[in-house]
Motif scaffolding. Structure first.
Motif: not given
Length: 140
Positions: A50-54, A19-26, A8-17, A44-47
């Protein structure tokens, strides 16, 4: 810390990385255009990557380090934690769906609609994972 809590900690980190990138660079200036919608779709592809790698690396790392924990079935406490987290995420998901309907009725479309939908899903998932982490830490 249990294996599932670590995940769950990894999922939280992945979501922040991711989709944080997605919404900040849109490109918000073109959100209500067809190009804005295409930007949403292609970003959505790179987002997702970025979510799946962690998620993949973290799961593999923790599974290798604690293989016995990785194969354990959920106990009653973990089932209750997951149920409570899912319950907490339901209401933001419903509110976000209504926000998207309201936005479509009032002329926001294309990229705005996609982004409201994405934000709804991401916020609901952050709430779900966050609530589950809270309950793991609380010892529920």
């Amino acid at each position: 810390m249990s294996f599932r809590e670590k995940i769950h900690w990894v999922a939280l980190t992945g979501l922040v990385i991711g989709f944080g990138w997605y919404f900040l660079s849109y490109p918000w200036a073109i959100a209500n255009t067809r190009a804005g919608m295409m930007a949403s779709v292609w970003m959505l592809i790179p987002a997702t990557i970025l979510f799946l790698i962690p998620m993949i690396l973290g799961t593999v790392w923790f599974a290798i380090r604690t293989p016995k924990e990785a194969h354990l079935k959920e106990d009653e406490r973990e089932k209750l934690i997951h149920l409570k987290g899912t319950h907490a995420a339901y209401y933001p998901l419903v509110l976000g769906t209504w926000a998207n309907v309201f936005a479509l009725i009032n002329g926001l479309r294309y990229g705005w609609s996609v982004n409201i939908l994405m934000a709804t899903l991401v916020v609901a998932e952050l709430i779900r994972v966050g609530a589950q982490l809270y309950y793991y830490r609380r010892g529920y």
